[in-house]
Write an enzyme that holds these catalytic residues in place. Structure first.
Site, PDB file in Angstrom:
ATOM      1  N   LYS A 193       0.887  -1.177   0.000  1.00 30.38           N
ATOM      2  CA  LYS A 193       0.000   0.000   0.000  1.00 30.38           C
ATOM      3  C   LYS A 193       0.924   1.226   0.000  1.00 30.38           C
ATOM      4  CE  LYS A 193      -1.761   3.064   1.888  1.00 30.38           C
ATOM      5  NZ  LYS A 193      -1.527   4.477   1.440  1.00 30.38           N
ATOM      6  N   GLU A 269       9.860   1.871  10.487  1.00 28.72           N
ATOM      7  CA  GLU A 269      10.897   2.879  10.215  1.00 28.72           C
ATOM      8  C   GLU A 269      10.165   4.209  10.244  1.00 28.72           C
ATOM      9  OE1 GLU A 269      13.951   2.443   9.971  1.00 28.72           O
ATOM     10  OE2 GLU A 269      14.401   0.513   9.042  1.00 28.72           O
ATOM     11  N   CYS A 304      13.908  11.141   6.088  1.00 30.99           N
ATOM     12  CA  CYS A 304      13.712  10.733   7.486  1.00 30.99           C
ATOM     13  C   CYS A 304      14.927  11.050   8.332  1.00 30.99           C
ATOM     14  CB  CYS A 304      13.387   9.254   7.549  1.00 30.99           C
ATOM     15  SG  CYS A 304      14.569   8.243   6.650  1.00 30.99           S
ATOM     16  N   GLU A 404       9.800  17.085  14.142  1.00 31.68           N
ATOM     17  CA  GLU A 404      10.152  16.767  12.760  1.00 31.68           C
ATOM     18  C   GLU A 404       9.343  17.676  11.834  1.00 31.68           C
ATOM     19  OE1 GLU A 404       8.863  13.036  10.939  1.00 31.68           O
ATOM     20  OE2 GLU A 404      10.870  12.817  10.090  1.00 31.68           O
TER      21      GLU A 404
END
Ligand code: NAD
Length: 501
Positions: A193, A269, A304, A404
């Site tokens: 997905k 992750e 990331c 973030e």
């Protein structure tokens, strides 16, 4: 990568001529969503519609999981000889390479990545991923232990069954390859997905697997929204593992879904806020600053492990900031990502642009000093651009230095003592990556040990190859991608104890 000689006009012509199949890919066939729903793929550089992708829902996930379950059950993939599966992987990689230009174009059009980056980073690294895990297929072995006389004990390594992979939009093809290649290499069947924001290359990846001879049903793709298709996959009772790359918030939700359904394995992750520490004894300030700039502005900061926290010693602080500002504005000037000269494209969408600009406003309100950028690109109002931005004078309590942002925004802290830098660096819910710049080898060793991160770079940033386990400490995740350690995560051991008496 293959053809670097295409110029801006050439890429524009190629983009205009690109034809995409944006259906779901189930049992080796492209198909519409059961309810006919679609998602518009929008180019963030100019707001133009690129394609209508099928928008899968729970009913489509059921179809795809049933296909993968059937393929798993009849052994059409796992019972092939390892050599036969390796041959398919080899052909698959060759086909991805042969279609590299169009795959790179899909990345650029859907999420705004500069075409040069797609060609020189995403495509080569996706190829290496497929080739690395393909080569590993016949290197996996179990063991026979030293059991008592008249017994034999074998420990076998077996695949898990149906693996659900849920991937993000920042490196659409590469992040999908990091999941799908090891899952398939281990002998599992997969339902992917991808992100609803950038799925075209992922659909093509599955089609090419089948064109390479991969059996139908072994690698299925359901495009759709996370709350709907993603959630249905993560709750599905016939899925043995969810392998996820994305935000920490969604990662937490996936663990709840696993508990609510079948205790499937969940490998995560997730996010990061990676510190780079610059000591006064670093060898070459110019190199270090250039790498700091790349570390936060590559892919418009949508990485990331982006080096978004710059911890700079007081002795070199002013020289560092001066060079950073001077170099960054010229190295990362916003441009059309289809132009091979562009190194900074838009962020993925206008919604994300607003989020990044919101973080910048908060940084200013909290009292950080804006040294560079800080706004949208007025010259490109139709695109979701954010100027490369640097805040100085950031203190550990400021949101700009803790949260973030996933955009081209760096937060610079000034420190006096090494212990202070380590404390700043570790004062985070995240622990994906970190770097240390110093020419003192003892200091480097000490800092590597002290930093709470899954990956620590010394005198470099973002370097590595497929042997490098990649993943985070703390809320940056609970697994490792790349490397043989990753492959082991798509298998389970079976102990077979024989009574020979
Ligand atoms: P996201 O969490 O919003 O989405 C990731 C995927 O999860 C998408 O496919 C999305 O549709 C799906 N999803 C969303 N809600 C879901 C739900 N309730 N159930 C199931 N699936 C759901 O992340 P994103 O915006 O696509 O990517 C950015 C994030 O990814 C950042 O936080 C970044 O740090 C992280 N990331 C981490 C790594 C790593 O290796 N650690 C690599 C790339 C990106």
């Amino acid at each position: 990568m293959t053809n670097m000689s295409i110029d801006y006009a050439g890429w524009q012509a190629r983009a205009a001529a690109l034809s995409v199949d944006a259906g779901l890919f189930i049992e080796g066939q492209s198909c519409a969503a059961q309810d006919g729903a679609v998602i518009e793929a929008i180019n963030p550089a100019n707001g133009a519609k690129i394609a209508e992708m099928a928008c899968g829902s729970a009913a489509d996930i059921d179809r795809a999981v049933a296909s993968a379950k059937q393929a798993w059950g009849d052994g059409r993939w796992r019972y092939l000889t390892p050599r036969a599966r390796m041959d398919i992987f080899r052909r698959w990689a060759d086909l991805v390479e042969a279609h590299a230009l169009d795959l790179a174009l899909m990345e650029t059009l859907t999420m705004g990545k500069p075409i040069t980056d797609a060609l020189t980073i995403d495509l080569p690294e996706s190829l290496v991923t497929i080739r690395y895990f393909g080569e590993a297929i016949d290197k996996v072995s179990g063991s026979v232990t030293n059991s008592p006389h008249d017994t034999m004990h074998m420990v076998m390594r077996e695949p898990l069954g149906v693996v659900g992979a849920i991937s993000p939009w920042n490196y659409p093809l590469l992040m999908a390859a990091w999941k799908v290649a090891p899952a398939l290499a281990a002998g599992n069947c997969v339902v992917l997905k991808p992100s609803e924001k950038a799925a075209l290359s992922c659909i093509r990846l599955a089609q090419l697997f089948v064109e390479a001879g991969g059996p139908a049903g072994v690698f299925n793709v359901v495009t759709g929204y996370g709350q709907d298709a993603g959630r249905a996959l993560a709750l599905h009772p016939d899925v043995a593992k969810i392998s996820f790359t994305g935000s920490t918030g969604v990662g937490k939700q996936l663990m709840i879904y696993a508990g609510e359904s079948n205790l499937k394995r969940v490998s995560l992750e997730t996010g990061g806020k990676s510190p780079q520490i610059f000591m006064p004894d670093l060898q070459d300030l110019n190199t270090a600053v250039d790498r700091a700039i790349m570390g936060i502005f590559d892919n418009a900061g949508q990485v990331c492990n982006a080096g978004s926290r710059l911890l700079v010693h007081a002795d070199i602080h002013d020289a560092f900031v001066e060079r950073f500002v001077e170099r960054a504005a010229s190295l990362y000037a916003p441009g059309d990502p289809l132009d091979p000269a562009t190194s900074l494209g838009p962020v993925v969408s206008h919604t994300h642009q607003h989020s990044v600009l919101g973080h910048i406003m908060r940084g200013m309100a909290d009292g950080a000093a804006l040294a560079l950028g800080g706004a949208a690109d007025a010259a490109r109002p139709a695109g979701a651009y954010v100027q490369p931005t640097l805040f100085t004078g950031v203190t550990p309590d400021m949101a700009i230095g803790r949260e973030e942002i996933f955009g081209p925004v760096a937060a610079l802290f000034r420190f006096e003592r090494e212990e202070e830098a380590i404390a700043f660096a570790n004062d985070s819910i995240y622990g994906l990556a970190a770097s240390v710049w110093t020419s003192d080898v003892r200091r480097a060793h000490h800092m590597v040990k002290a930093l709470e991160a899954g990956v620590v770079w010394v005198n470099c940033f973002g370097d590595g190859d497929m042997t490098q386990p990649f993943g985070g400490y703390k809320q940056s995740g609970n697994t490792r991608d790349k490397s043989l350690e990753c492959l082991a995560g798509y298998m389970q051991s079976k102990s077979a104890w024989f009574n020979l008496a």
